[in-house]
Design a protein around this motif. Structure first.
Motif, PDB file in Angstrom:
ATOM      1  N   ASN A 294       0.846  -1.185   0.000  1.00  0.00           N
ATOM      2  CA  ASN A 294       0.000   0.000   0.000  1.00  0.00           C
ATOM      3  C   ASN A 294       0.883   1.238   0.000  1.00  0.00           C
ATOM      4  N   LEU A 295       0.770   2.061  -1.058  1.00  0.00           N
ATOM      5  CA  LEU A 295       1.618   3.236  -1.180  1.00  0.00           C
ATOM      6  C   LEU A 295       1.231   4.335  -0.202  1.00  0.00           C
ATOM      7  N   LEU A 296      -0.028   4.383   0.217  1.00  0.00           N
ATOM      8  CA  LEU A 296      -0.467   5.446   1.113  1.00  0.00           C
ATOM      9  C   LEU A 296       0.005   5.205   2.540  1.00  0.00           C
ATOM     10  N   SER A 297      -0.144   3.970   3.014  1.00  0.00           N
ATOM     11  CA  SER A 297       0.269   3.659   4.386  1.00  0.00           C
ATOM     12  C   SER A 297       1.703   3.155   4.488  1.00  0.00           C
ATOM     13  N   GLY A 298       2.271   2.693   3.371  1.00  0.00           N
ATOM     14  CA  GLY A 298       3.627   2.159   3.390  1.00  0.00           C
ATOM     15  C   GLY A 298       3.746   0.776   3.995  1.00  0.00           C
ATOM     16  N   LYS A 299       2.642   0.030   4.068  1.00  0.00           N
ATOM     17  CA  LYS A 299       2.646  -1.301   4.663  1.00  0.00           C
ATOM     18  C   LYS A 299       2.448  -2.360   3.586  1.00  0.00           C
ATOM     19  N   THR A 300       2.974  -3.558   3.865  1.00  0.00           N
ATOM     20  CA  THR A 300       2.825  -4.701   2.959  1.00  0.00           C
ATOM     21  C   THR A 300       2.008  -5.787   3.643  1.00  0.00           C
ATOM     22  N   TYR A 301       1.292  -6.553   2.838  1.00  0.00           N
ATOM     23  CA  TYR A 301       0.439  -7.626   3.349  1.00  0.00           C
ATOM     24  C   TYR A 301       0.708  -8.886   2.528  1.00  0.00           C
ATOM     25  N   ARG A 302       0.833  -9.992   3.226  1.00  0.00           N
ATOM     26  CA  ARG A 302       1.020 -11.291   2.568  1.00  0.00           C
ATOM     27  C   ARG A 302      -0.352 -11.910   2.359  1.00  0.00           C
ATOM     28  N   ILE A 303      -0.680 -12.212   1.112  1.00  0.00           N
ATOM     29  CA  ILE A 303      -2.016 -12.710   0.759  1.00  0.00           C
ATOM     30  C   ILE A 303      -1.872 -14.097   0.150  1.00  0.00           C
ATOM     31  N   PRO A 304      -2.438 -15.141   0.761  1.00  0.00           N
ATOM     32  CA  PRO A 304      -2.396 -16.478   0.136  1.00  0.00           C
ATOM     33  C   PRO A 304      -3.324 -16.533  -1.073  1.00  0.00           C
ATOM     34  N   LEU A 305      -2.887 -17.238  -2.104  1.00  0.00           N
ATOM     35  CA  LEU A 305      -3.693 -17.372  -3.311  1.00  0.00           C
ATOM     36  C   LEU A 305      -4.835 -18.358  -3.072  1.00  0.00           C
ATOM     37  N   PRO A 306      -5.934 -18.250  -3.824  1.00  0.00           N
ATOM     38  CA  PRO A 306      -7.068 -19.184  -3.637  1.00  0.00           C
ATOM     39  C   PRO A 306      -6.658 -20.629  -3.862  1.00  0.00           C
ATOM     40  N   HIS A 307      -7.487 -21.524  -3.367  1.00  0.00           N
ATOM     41  CA  HIS A 307      -7.205 -22.959  -3.481  1.00  0.00           C
ATOM     42  C   HIS A 307      -7.171 -23.369  -4.955  1.00  0.00           C
ATOM     43  N   GLY A 308      -6.110 -24.069  -5.315  1.00  0.00           N
ATOM     44  CA  GLY A 308      -5.940 -24.502  -6.691  1.00  0.00           C
ATOM     45  C   GLY A 308      -4.982 -23.641  -7.483  1.00  0.00           C
ATOM     46  N   VAL A 309      -4.725 -22.425  -7.056  1.00  0.00           N
ATOM     47  CA  VAL A 309      -3.787 -21.525  -7.745  1.00  0.00           C
ATOM     48  C   VAL A 309      -2.415 -21.730  -7.119  1.00  0.00           C
ATOM     49  N   THR A 310      -1.466 -22.216  -7.917  1.00  0.00           N
ATOM     50  CA  THR A 310      -0.159 -22.622  -7.383  1.00  0.00           C
ATOM     51  C   THR A 310       0.884 -21.512  -7.445  1.00  0.00           C
ATOM     52  N   ASN A 311       0.772 -20.572  -8.386  1.00  0.00           N
ATOM     53  CA  ASN A 311       1.770 -19.512  -8.487  1.00  0.00           C
ATOM     54  C   ASN A 311       1.141 -18.291  -9.138  1.00  0.00           C
ATOM     55  N   MET A 312       1.928 -17.243  -9.229  1.00  0.00           N
ATOM     56  CA  MET A 312       1.494 -15.990  -9.847  1.00  0.00           C
ATOM     57  C   MET A 312       2.592 -15.501 -10.776  1.00  0.00           C
ATOM     58  N   GLN A 313       2.868 -16.323 -11.786  1.00  0.00           N
ATOM     59  CA  GLN A 313       3.947 -16.000 -12.720  1.00  0.00           C
ATOM     60  C   GLN A 313       3.580 -14.839 -13.640  1.00  0.00           C
ATOM     61  N   ASN A 314       2.319 -14.759 -14.015  1.00  0.00           N
ATOM     62  CA  ASN A 314       1.873 -13.708 -14.935  1.00  0.00           C
ATOM     63  C   ASN A 314       0.405 -13.426 -14.665  1.00  0.00           C
ATOM     64  N   PHE A 315       0.017 -12.180 -14.747  1.00  0.00           N
ATOM     65  CA  PHE A 315      -1.385 -11.810 -14.604  1.00  0.00           C
ATOM     66  C   PHE A 315      -1.623 -10.468 -15.285  1.00  0.00           C
ATOM     67  N   GLU A 316      -2.877 -10.200 -15.591  1.00  0.00           N
ATOM     68  CA  GLU A 316      -3.284  -8.942 -16.226  1.00  0.00           C
ATOM     69  C   GLU A 316      -4.427  -8.339 -15.423  1.00  0.00           C
ATOM     70  N   VAL A 317      -4.455  -7.020 -15.366  1.00  0.00           N
ATOM     71  CA  VAL A 317      -5.482  -6.267 -14.643  1.00  0.00           C
ATOM     72  C   VAL A 317      -6.405  -5.606 -15.666  1.00  0.00           C
ATOM     73  N   SER A 318      -7.701  -5.680 -15.431  1.00  0.00           N
ATOM     74  CA  SER A 318      -8.672  -5.075 -16.348  1.00  0.00           C
ATOM     75  C   SER A 318      -8.506  -3.556 -16.356  1.00  0.00           C
ATOM     76  N   PRO A 319      -8.877  -2.882 -17.456  1.00  0.00           N
ATOM     77  CA  PRO A 319      -8.726  -1.409 -17.510  1.00  0.00           C
ATOM     78  C   PRO A 319      -9.478  -0.670 -16.414  1.00  0.00           C
ATOM     79  N   ASP A 320     -10.619  -1.208 -15.952  1.00  0.00           N
ATOM     80  CA  ASP A 320     -11.335  -0.546 -14.863  1.00  0.00           C
ATOM     81  C   ASP A 320     -10.764  -0.888 -13.493  1.00  0.00           C
ATOM     82  N   GLY A 321      -9.778  -1.788 -13.430  1.00  0.00           N
ATOM     83  CA  GLY A 321      -9.111  -2.116 -12.179  1.00  0.00           C
ATOM     84  C   GLY A 321      -9.895  -3.007 -11.242  1.00  0.00           C
ATOM     85  N   GLU A 322     -10.923  -3.690 -11.722  1.00  0.00           N
ATOM     86  CA  GLU A 322     -11.762  -4.502 -10.848  1.00  0.00           C
ATOM     87  C   GLU A 322     -11.391  -5.987 -10.847  1.00  0.00           C
ATOM     88  N   ILE A 323     -10.876  -6.520 -11.963  1.00  0.00           N
ATOM     89  CA  ILE A 323     -10.665  -7.964 -12.115  1.00  0.00           C
ATOM     90  C   ILE A 323      -9.212  -8.223 -12.468  1.00  0.00           C
TER      91      ILE A 323
END
Length: 523
Positions: A294-323
């Protein structure tokens, strides 16, 4: 004897009075009728319609309609009244101007009555309503050193301090004389003014090498896997395989470091801005969890991925920033929410998914991978609505769509870039490419359009200086970049600044280069 008998009689009367109860005085009962009338009065209903009462209220609020005809004056009276109204309006304007210092008030000789803006509506009570009267009515106290005496001036100054002058309240003064002269010139000539549109010239691009973005640090790792510009600020993000994320202030000269965040034993594969640049999502291909900074607070959070998702090698964010669209290992495409990173849907291809991209309206997703077909998905229904064959492609490595929604570019592992019209891809089974680009001979690992959809940048991390830029819509490659003296090395990530003023290219040698595109603005 007579006195004794009288005392006995009194004693008897007292004894008899102790046991007996005196009669209570009765309270008068509430009469439901008037004494003047014999019959009781009927209570009126609250919602009962009374035409006389309505007529009386209409006269009070709107006045008597007969008064309009009686109060009609002659034409002379009307002219005199209009003159007096204009005088009063000018007097009110002079009063408002006198509230400020006397030195700032111009003389009456220099004031042009025609150009002066008259108030549309004036409340006479505002000139008499003081700050003290307003505070008493509101039961509150204000500091004693308030310079304003009138309550309307106090509110006006407070609003300008907190909010400022809104755009709709700014008055744009135009000279009527110059406008009339321009109109006359245009009438007596055949010249028509055209909008000055600066189109990007083809074949040669005006580009200049600037100071590298991470020249101050060089601690992000040997492979700079991510490079991205902030959507609204002159800030760039650089992250690499050493697990270090750095933010830099982009000015082209010094590029000072703003902040660095180190994630131990967490090689960063991809890092992107979320929520309009207030959050950075960091993922790795080796762990089933991600980090949110978080750039505003300067804090980091560790978030586990949902069940079945093994890694996060590549991802894309929708233009509206929701998905967030995250490709899996066996043809799955996981859809996550950008707010909570929860799984909201899963899509499935026949082959492995290598690249994904969203349409500008964020309603459609295009996926490509180890097959010759492009899958078009509807985000709302989570269903495949169309499949298009990529011409001559055996296995795809990257895909991108222009911000205007006009072009779709696919890069194959054989070094071929197909440029399509987006309508043909979304509708036809076998779309014909607008242009087939054969300038690179190794796998196309990166494809990126600029914000104006005039430049397509393509790169491959398998060969030295394997980088090219294509001019749109002429579909010609810029011949003057890169040159023999350019040292991009193995290009890894590409990004344009929001105004296309800067081009960032990272490589597999620990550097993030910065180039200035002089055709566009500063950022």
């Amino acid at each position: 004897m007579n006195e004794i008998t009288t005392k006995k009689n009194k004693m008897k009367t007292q004894k008899s009075g102790v046991g007996e109860k005196l009669p209570k005085k009765r309270r008068p009962t509430k009469t439901l009728y008037d004494k003047k009338f014999t019959a009781p009065l009927k209570k009126k209903r609250k919602n009962e319609y009374d035409p006389k009462e309505e007529a009386r209220l209409e006269r009070i609020v709107f006045g008597d309609p007969s008064d309009i005809l009686n109060n009609l004056s002659s034409s002379k009276d009307f002219i005199e009244s209009s003159k007096s109204d204009s005088i009063n309006a000018n007097e009110i304007i002079s009063i408002d101007d006198n509230v400020s210092d006397d030195s700032d008030v111009p003389s009456d000789d220099n004031i042009d009555t025609n150009s002066q803006n008259k108030t549309a509506w004036v409340d006479e009570d505002d000139e008499q309503y003081s700050v003290q009267a307003a505070t008493k009515a509101q039961n509150r106290r204000l500091p004693a050193d308030i310079p304003e005496k009138l309550y309307k001036d106090f509110l006006h100054n407070k609003y300008t301090k907190l909010v400022g002058t809104p755009k709709w309240a700014e008055l744009k003064k135009t000279d009527k004389k110059t406008d009339e002269l321009d109109d006359e010139i245009l009438k007596h000539s055949c010249h028509l003014e055209k909008l000055k549109l600066k189109n990007l010239p083809k074949s040669i691009i005006d580009i200049k090498a600037m100071t590298p973005i991470n020249k101050e640090t060089h601690i992000e790792g040997p492979v700079i896997s991510s490079l991205e510009f902030h959507p609204s600020s002159t800030v760039a993000l650089v992250a690499g395989t050493s697990g270090t994320l750095s933010l830099f202030q982009i000015d082209g000269i010094e590029n000072n470091k703003l902040h660095s965040m180190e994630y131990k034993k967490f090689p960063i594969s991809v890092a992107k801005f979320l929520k309009n640049g207030t959050e950075v999502l960091v993922g790795s291909q080796y762990y089933p969890h991600c980090h949110s900074y978080n750039l505003l607070s300067g804090k980091t959070y560790r978030i586990p991925l949902p069940h079945g998702v093994t890694n996060m090698q590549n991802f894309e964010v929708s233009p509206d920033g929701e998905i967030i669209a995250l490709p899996g290992r066996l043809g799955e495409i996981y859809l996550l929410t950008s707010s909570s990173k929860e799984l909201i849907g899963t899509l499935k291809m026949n082959g492995r998914c290598r690249a994904v991209c969203f349409t500008p309206d964020s309603k459609t997703l295009i996926t490509h991978g180890d097959s010759c077909e492009m899958y078009i998905w509807d985000i709302n229904s989570r269903s495949c609505i169309h499949r298009a064959v990529d011409d001559g492609c055996l296995s795809c490595a990257s895909i991108s769509m222009s911000p205007s929604g006009q072009f779709v570019a696919t890069g194959s592992k054989q070094g071929v870039v197909n440029l399509y019209d987006s309508k043909t891809v979304l509708q036809n089974r076998n779309p014909v490419p607008l242009k087939i680009l054969l300038n690179l001979v190794t796998s196309i690992t990166s494809l990126k359009f600029n914000s104006y959809s005039e430049i397509l940048a393509m790169a491959s991390d398998k060969k030295y200086n394997a980088f090219k830029m294509v001019h749109l819509p002429s579909f010609t490659v810029f011949s003057n970049f890169p040159t023999f003296q350019t040292t991009i090395s193995m290009p890894e990530a590409i990004d344009f600044s929001p105004g296309s003023g800067y081009l960032g290219i990272s490589n597999r040698s620990g550097s993030a280069f910065l180039y200035r595109l002089k055709h566009y603005g500063n950022y």
